[in-house]
Design a protein around this motif. Structure first.
Motif, PDB file in Angstrom:
ATOM      1  N   THR A  55      93.105  14.581  24.192  1.00 28.90           N
ATOM      2  CA  THR A  55      93.155  14.786  25.627  1.00 28.90           C
ATOM      3  C   THR A  55      92.524  13.615  26.370  1.00 28.90           C
ATOM      4  O   THR A  55      92.686  13.489  27.568  1.00 28.90           O
ATOM      5  CB  THR A  55      92.421  16.076  26.011  1.00 28.90           C
ATOM      6  OG1 THR A  55      91.082  16.007  25.525  1.00 28.90           O
ATOM      7  CG2 THR A  55      93.107  17.288  25.412  1.00 28.90           C
ATOM      8  N   GLU A  56      91.810  12.773  25.651  1.00 30.77           N
ATOM      9  CA  GLU A  56      91.175  11.610  26.261  1.00 30.77           C
ATOM     10  C   GLU A  56      91.001  10.531  25.214  1.00 30.77           C
ATOM     11  O   GLU A  56      90.624  10.795  24.079  1.00 30.77           O
ATOM     12  CB  GLU A  56      89.798  11.991  26.815  1.00 30.77           C
ATOM     13  CG  GLU A  56      89.052  10.840  27.419  1.00 30.77           C
ATOM     14  CD  GLU A  56      87.689  11.248  27.943  1.00 30.77           C
ATOM     15  OE1 GLU A  56      86.824  10.381  28.012  1.00 30.77           O
ATOM     16  OE2 GLU A  56      87.500  12.427  28.271  1.00 30.77           O
ATOM     17  N   VAL A  57      91.295   9.318  25.594  1.00 37.24           N
ATOM     18  CA  VAL A  57      91.059   8.168  24.733  1.00 37.24           C
ATOM     19  C   VAL A  57      90.250   7.163  25.522  1.00 37.24           C
ATOM     20  O   VAL A  57      90.663   6.757  26.616  1.00 37.24           O
ATOM     21  CB  VAL A  57      92.381   7.528  24.244  1.00 37.24           C
ATOM     22  CG1 VAL A  57      92.101   6.281  23.423  1.00 37.24           C
ATOM     23  CG2 VAL A  57      93.204   8.534  23.457  1.00 37.24           C
ATOM     24  N   SER A  58      89.087   6.776  25.018  1.00 38.03           N
ATOM     25  CA  SER A  58      88.238   5.799  25.683  1.00 38.03           C
ATOM     26  C   SER A  58      88.363   4.451  25.000  1.00 38.03           C
ATOM     27  O   SER A  58      88.578   4.377  23.793  1.00 38.03           O
ATOM     28  CB  SER A  58      86.779   6.245  25.639  1.00 38.03           C
ATOM     29  OG  SER A  58      86.628   7.484  26.296  1.00 38.03           O
ATOM     30  N   ILE A  59      88.252   3.394  25.788  1.00 34.23           N
ATOM     31  CA  ILE A  59      88.318   2.026  25.275  1.00 34.23           C
ATOM     32  C   ILE A  59      87.129   1.253  25.799  1.00 34.23           C
ATOM     33  O   ILE A  59      86.791   1.349  26.980  1.00 34.23           O
ATOM     34  CB  ILE A  59      89.629   1.338  25.702  1.00 34.23           C
ATOM     35  CG1 ILE A  59      90.828   2.078  25.104  1.00 34.23           C
ATOM     36  CG2 ILE A  59      89.625  -0.129  25.309  1.00 34.23           C
ATOM     37  CD1 ILE A  59      92.163   1.540  25.546  1.00 34.23           C
ATOM     38  N   ALA A  60      86.501   0.489  24.909  1.00 36.11           N
ATOM     39  CA  ALA A  60      85.386  -0.382  25.303  1.00 36.11           C
ATOM     40  C   ALA A  60      85.771  -1.819  25.007  1.00 36.11           C
ATOM     41  O   ALA A  60      86.382  -2.111  23.970  1.00 36.11           O
ATOM     42  CB  ALA A  60      84.128  -0.001  24.539  1.00 36.11           C
ATOM     43  N   LYS A  61      85.451  -2.717  25.918  1.00 39.62           N
ATOM     44  CA  LYS A  61      85.746  -4.131  25.724  1.00 39.62           C
ATOM     45  C   LYS A  61      84.746  -4.721  24.737  1.00 39.62           C
ATOM     46  O   LYS A  61      83.546  -4.470  24.829  1.00 39.62           O
ATOM     47  CB  LYS A  61      85.664  -4.881  27.054  1.00 39.62           C
ATOM     48  CG  LYS A  61      86.075  -6.322  26.953  1.00 39.62           C
ATOM     49  CD  LYS A  61      86.062  -6.969  28.317  1.00 39.62           C
ATOM     50  CE  LYS A  61      86.443  -8.441  28.205  1.00 39.62           C
ATOM     51  NZ  LYS A  61      86.391  -9.065  29.518  1.00 39.62           N
ATOM     52  N   LEU A  62      85.231  -5.489  23.766  1.00 32.83           N
ATOM     53  CA  LEU A  62      84.362  -6.118  22.767  1.00 32.83           C
ATOM     54  C   LEU A  62      83.874  -7.453  23.248  1.00 32.83           C
ATOM     55  O   LEU A  62      84.486  -8.139  23.988  1.00 32.83           O
ATOM     56  CB  LEU A  62      85.114  -6.287  21.447  1.00 32.83           C
ATOM     57  CG  LEU A  62      85.566  -4.980  20.802  1.00 32.83           C
ATOM     58  CD1 LEU A  62      86.371  -5.282  19.539  1.00 32.83           C
ATOM     59  CD2 LEU A  62      84.359  -4.139  20.448  1.00 32.83           C
TER      60      LEU A  62
END
Length: 71
Positions: free
Chosen positions: A64-71
């Motif tokens: 229901t949710e996908v989070s992305i973090a910048k490397l």
């Protein structure tokens, strides 16, 4: 054989690679052709389903949710 009566579109066939048992929940690592999928399920479900290393399973993913973090 994919399960047709569930609305999880992402289904990955694989074999259980590792089970890390906990007192309440366990981590189940499934090796698929696309990589490792890890599921956190109740330890009771691991026992009820008689899951063991090497068991062929179908990992069903519905996010229901996908989070992305910048490397």
């Amino acid at each position: 054989m994919p399960i047709q009566s569930i609305n999880a579109r992402n289904q990955f066939r694989g074999r259980i690679k590792e089970i890390i048992d906990g007192p309440v929940v366990s981590e189940v690592d499934v090796e698929t052709p696309h990589g490792i999928v890890t599921s956190v399920i109740t330890t009771r479900s691991v026992k009820d389903l008689q899951l063991r290393v090497g068991t062929e399973v179908l990992a069903l993913v519905k996010a229901t949710e996908v989070s992305i973090a910048k490397l």
